[in-house]
Design a protein around this motif. Structure first.
Motif, PDB file in Angstrom:
ATOM      1  N   ARG A   1       0.848  -1.363  -0.106  1.00  0.00           N
ATOM      2  CA  ARG A   1      -0.042  -0.008  -0.182  1.00  0.00           C
ATOM      3  C   ARG A   1       0.888   1.216  -0.200  1.00  0.00           C
ATOM      4  O   ARG A   1       1.661   1.628   0.866  1.00  0.00           O
ATOM      5  CB  ARG A   1      -0.877   0.260   1.298  1.00  0.00           C
ATOM      6  N   PHE A   2       0.917   1.987  -0.981  1.00  0.00           N
ATOM      7  CA  PHE A   2       1.421   3.327  -0.983  1.00  0.00           C
ATOM      8  C   PHE A   2       0.910   4.089  -1.789  1.00  0.00           C
ATOM      9  O   PHE A   2       0.063   3.870  -2.961  1.00  0.00           O
ATOM     10  CB  PHE A   2       2.921   3.151  -1.471  1.00  0.00           C
ATOM     11  N   ASP A   3       0.930   5.623  -1.753  1.00  0.00           N
ATOM     12  CA  ASP A   3       0.095   6.516  -2.830  1.00  0.00           C
ATOM     13  C   ASP A   3       0.741   6.881  -4.005  1.00  0.00           C
ATOM     14  O   ASP A   3       1.884   6.305  -4.085  1.00  0.00           O
ATOM     15  CB  ASP A   3      -0.378   7.792  -1.949  1.00  0.00           C
ATOM     16  N   TYR A   4       0.009   7.461  -4.796  1.00  0.00           N
ATOM     17  CA  TYR A   4       0.809   7.914  -6.102  1.00  0.00           C
ATOM     18  C   TYR A   4       2.051   8.529  -5.939  1.00  0.00           C
ATOM     19  O   TYR A   4       2.966   8.227  -6.770  1.00  0.00           O
ATOM     20  CB  TYR A   4      -0.291   8.427  -6.878  1.00  0.00           C
ATOM     21  N   ASP A   5       2.225   9.372  -5.004  1.00  0.00           N
ATOM     22  CA  ASP A   5       3.669  10.354  -4.823  1.00  0.00           C
ATOM     23  C   ASP A   5       4.752   8.988  -4.452  1.00  0.00           C
ATOM     24  O   ASP A   5       5.770   9.157  -5.111  1.00  0.00           O
ATOM     25  CB  ASP A   5       3.632  11.042  -3.644  1.00  0.00           C
ATOM     26  N   ALA A   6       4.512   8.295  -3.766  1.00  0.00           N
ATOM     27  CA  ALA A   6       5.428   7.230  -3.487  1.00  0.00           C
ATOM     28  C   ALA A   6       5.583   6.280  -4.806  1.00  0.00           C
ATOM     29  O   ALA A   6       6.931   5.842  -5.108  1.00  0.00           O
ATOM     30  CB  ALA A   6       4.915   6.279  -2.248  1.00  0.00           C
ATOM     31  N   PHE A   7       4.381   6.160  -5.489  1.00  0.00           N
ATOM     32  CA  PHE A   7       4.540   5.398  -6.780  1.00  0.00           C
ATOM     33  C   PHE A   7       5.570   6.037  -7.600  1.00  0.00           C
ATOM     34  O   PHE A   7       6.487   5.368  -8.101  1.00  0.00           O
ATOM     35  CB  PHE A   7       3.447   5.227  -7.420  1.00  0.00           C
ATOM     36  N   LEU A   8       5.670   7.302  -7.760  1.00  0.00           N
ATOM     37  CA  LEU A   8       6.526   8.239  -8.647  1.00  0.00           C
ATOM     38  C   LEU A   8       7.724   8.047  -8.073  1.00  0.00           C
ATOM     39  O   LEU A   8       8.866   7.888  -8.646  1.00  0.00           O
ATOM     40  CB  LEU A   8       5.780   9.475  -8.787  1.00  0.00           C
ATOM     41  N   ASP A   9       7.935   8.243  -6.750  1.00  0.00           N
ATOM     42  CA  ASP A   9       9.259   8.177  -6.291  1.00  0.00           C
ATOM     43  C   ASP A   9      10.061   6.866  -6.560  1.00  0.00           C
ATOM     44  O   ASP A   9      11.221   6.724  -6.793  1.00  0.00           O
ATOM     45  CB  ASP A   9       9.420   8.477  -4.968  1.00  0.00           C
ATOM     46  N   ARG A  10       9.351   5.926  -6.567  1.00  0.00           N
ATOM     47  CA  ARG A  10       9.924   4.265  -6.678  1.00  0.00           C
ATOM     48  C   ARG A  10      10.485   4.410  -8.241  1.00  0.00           C
ATOM     49  O   ARG A  10      11.345   3.694  -8.460  1.00  0.00           O
ATOM     50  CB  ARG A  10       8.753   3.255  -6.397  1.00  0.00           C
ATOM     51  N   VAL A  11       9.410   4.818  -9.134  1.00  0.00           N
ATOM     52  CA  VAL A  11       9.617   4.695 -10.559  1.00  0.00           C
ATOM     53  C   VAL A  11      10.881   5.469 -10.840  1.00  0.00           C
ATOM     54  O   VAL A  11      11.755   5.040 -11.402  1.00  0.00           O
ATOM     55  CB  VAL A  11       8.641   5.123 -11.272  1.00  0.00           C
ATOM     56  N   ALA A  12      10.765   6.927 -10.279  1.00  0.00           N
ATOM     57  CA  ALA A  12      12.018   7.695 -10.596  1.00  0.00           C
ATOM     58  C   ALA A  12      13.287   7.110 -10.166  1.00  0.00           C
ATOM     59  O   ALA A  12      14.134   7.116 -10.782  1.00  0.00           O
ATOM     60  CB  ALA A  12      11.741   9.220  -9.796  1.00  0.00           C
ATOM     61  N   ASP A  13      13.297   6.247  -8.880  1.00  0.00           N
ATOM     62  CA  ASP A  13      14.612   5.796  -8.435  1.00  0.00           C
ATOM     63  C   ASP A  13      15.077   4.689  -9.181  1.00  0.00           C
ATOM     64  O   ASP A  13      16.148   4.565  -9.710  1.00  0.00           O
ATOM     65  CB  ASP A  13      14.307   5.405  -6.864  1.00  0.00           C
TER      66      ASP A  13
ATOM     67  N   ASP B   1      13.863  11.903 -12.985  1.00  0.00           N
ATOM     68  CA  ASP B   1      13.322  12.800 -12.235  1.00  0.00           C
ATOM     69  C   ASP B   1      11.744  12.698 -12.056  1.00  0.00           C
ATOM     70  O   ASP B   1      11.294  11.583 -12.959  1.00  0.00           O
ATOM     71  CB  ASP B   1      13.512  14.346 -12.176  1.00  0.00           C
ATOM     72  N   ARG B   2      11.058  13.179 -10.987  1.00  0.00           N
ATOM     73  CA  ARG B   2       9.597  12.738 -10.747  1.00  0.00           C
ATOM     74  C   ARG B   2       8.781  13.081 -12.132  1.00  0.00           C
ATOM     75  O   ARG B   2       7.757  12.310 -12.459  1.00  0.00           O
ATOM     76  CB  ARG B   2       9.000  13.609  -9.500  1.00  0.00           C
ATOM     77  N   SER B   3       8.953  14.081 -12.770  1.00  0.00           N
ATOM     78  CA  SER B   3       8.067  14.686 -13.850  1.00  0.00           C
ATOM     79  C   SER B   3       8.299  13.538 -14.908  1.00  0.00           C
ATOM     80  O   SER B   3       7.606  13.217 -15.717  1.00  0.00           O
ATOM     81  CB  SER B   3       8.271  16.095 -14.221  1.00  0.00           C
ATOM     82  N   ASP B   4       9.556  13.152 -14.960  1.00  0.00           N
ATOM     83  CA  ASP B   4       9.772  12.249 -16.320  1.00  0.00           C
ATOM     84  C   ASP B   4       9.104  11.007 -15.769  1.00  0.00           C
ATOM     85  O   ASP B   4       8.713  10.072 -16.483  1.00  0.00           O
ATOM     86  CB  ASP B   4      11.339  12.061 -16.544  1.00  0.00           C
TER      87      ASP B   4
ATOM     88  N   ALA C   1       5.516   6.445 -16.531  1.00  0.00           N
ATOM     89  CA  ALA C   1       4.427   5.766 -16.026  1.00  0.00           C
ATOM     90  C   ALA C   1       3.247   5.812 -16.999  1.00  0.00           C
ATOM     91  O   ALA C   1       2.608   4.470 -17.396  1.00  0.00           O
ATOM     92  CB  ALA C   1       4.051   5.981 -14.579  1.00  0.00           C
ATOM     93  N   LYS C   2       2.679   6.803 -17.246  1.00  0.00           N
ATOM     94  CA  LYS C   2       1.492   7.107 -18.111  1.00  0.00           C
ATOM     95  C   LYS C   2       1.704   6.350 -19.674  1.00  0.00           C
ATOM     96  O   LYS C   2       0.916   5.830 -20.022  1.00  0.00           O
ATOM     97  CB  LYS C   2       1.376   8.558 -18.474  1.00  0.00           C
ATOM     98  N   VAL C   3       2.841   6.622 -20.228  1.00  0.00           N
ATOM     99  CA  VAL C   3       3.269   5.910 -21.460  1.00  0.00           C
ATOM    100  C   VAL C   3       3.221   4.636 -21.432  1.00  0.00           C
ATOM    101  O   VAL C   3       2.481   3.921 -22.416  1.00  0.00           O
ATOM    102  CB  VAL C   3       4.308   6.737 -22.128  1.00  0.00           C
ATOM    103  N   VAL C   4       3.891   4.226 -20.563  1.00  0.00           N
ATOM    104  CA  VAL C   4       4.243   2.549 -20.384  1.00  0.00           C
ATOM    105  C   VAL C   4       2.810   1.992 -20.103  1.00  0.00           C
ATOM    106  O   VAL C   4       2.370   1.053 -20.779  1.00  0.00           O
ATOM    107  CB  VAL C   4       5.204   2.001 -19.338  1.00  0.00           C
ATOM    108  N   PHE C   5       2.134   2.312 -19.108  1.00  0.00           N
ATOM    109  CA  PHE C   5       0.542   1.862 -18.810  1.00  0.00           C
ATOM    110  C   PHE C   5      -0.146   2.147 -20.034  1.00  0.00           C
ATOM    111  O   PHE C   5      -1.129   1.194 -20.359  1.00  0.00           O
ATOM    112  CB  PHE C   5       0.319   2.463 -17.389  1.00  0.00           C
TER     113      PHE C   5
END
Length: 131
Positions: free
Chosen positions: A65-77, A82-85, A90-94
């Motif tokens: 369980r994690f929110d969308y901000d944490a989702f983006l942090d994990r993807v960015a890492d 960076d988070r905007s990329d 995420a939008k394009v791959v999904f």
């Protein structure tokens, strides 16, 4: 769709200079999504994808369980971005994944995620409006 075609689509849509970067981005997005979804849902979503790609969803430790901000942090890492990329990746791959699985499956994924994940579905929703 075959693995090379899938990765080529990711590379093309994101305008990435290297195929390796497309693989890294795809792995980052789908592994993180796989962690957020329940195990059965991750497996269902992975089913129509190329075997080498569905592994990213299925191998993740699902049900977290994690929110969308944490989702983006994990993807960015994971994608070394960076988070905007990461949000765009995420939008394009999904969005590409949504072209390969049934609409019903996408709705089941959406039902498992809280409203703060709505941005993930932005490209999918835009396509529906065009139709």
């Amino acid at each position: 769709m075959k693995y090379n075609d899938f990765m080529g689509q990711v590379q093309n849509r994101l305008e990435l200079p290297e195929l390796g970067r497309a693989v890294r981005v795809t792995r980052a997005v789908l592994t993180t999504l796989g962690e957020r979804l329940q195990e059965g849902e991750a497996r269902d979503l992975a089913g129509p994808l190329p075997m080498e790609v569905d592994y990213y969803l299925e191998a993740a430790e699902s049900g977290q369980r994690f929110d969308y901000d944490a989702f983006l942090d994990r993807v960015a890492d994971r994608a070394a971005a960076d988070r905007s990329d990461a949000a765009y990746y995420a939008k394009v791959v999904f969005g590409l994944v949504s072209e390969l699985v049934s609409r019903g499956e996408i709705e089941e994924v959406r039902a498992q995620l809280p409203d703060d994940y709505d941005d993930l579905f932005q490209l999918i929703d835009a396509e529906e409006v065009e139709e």
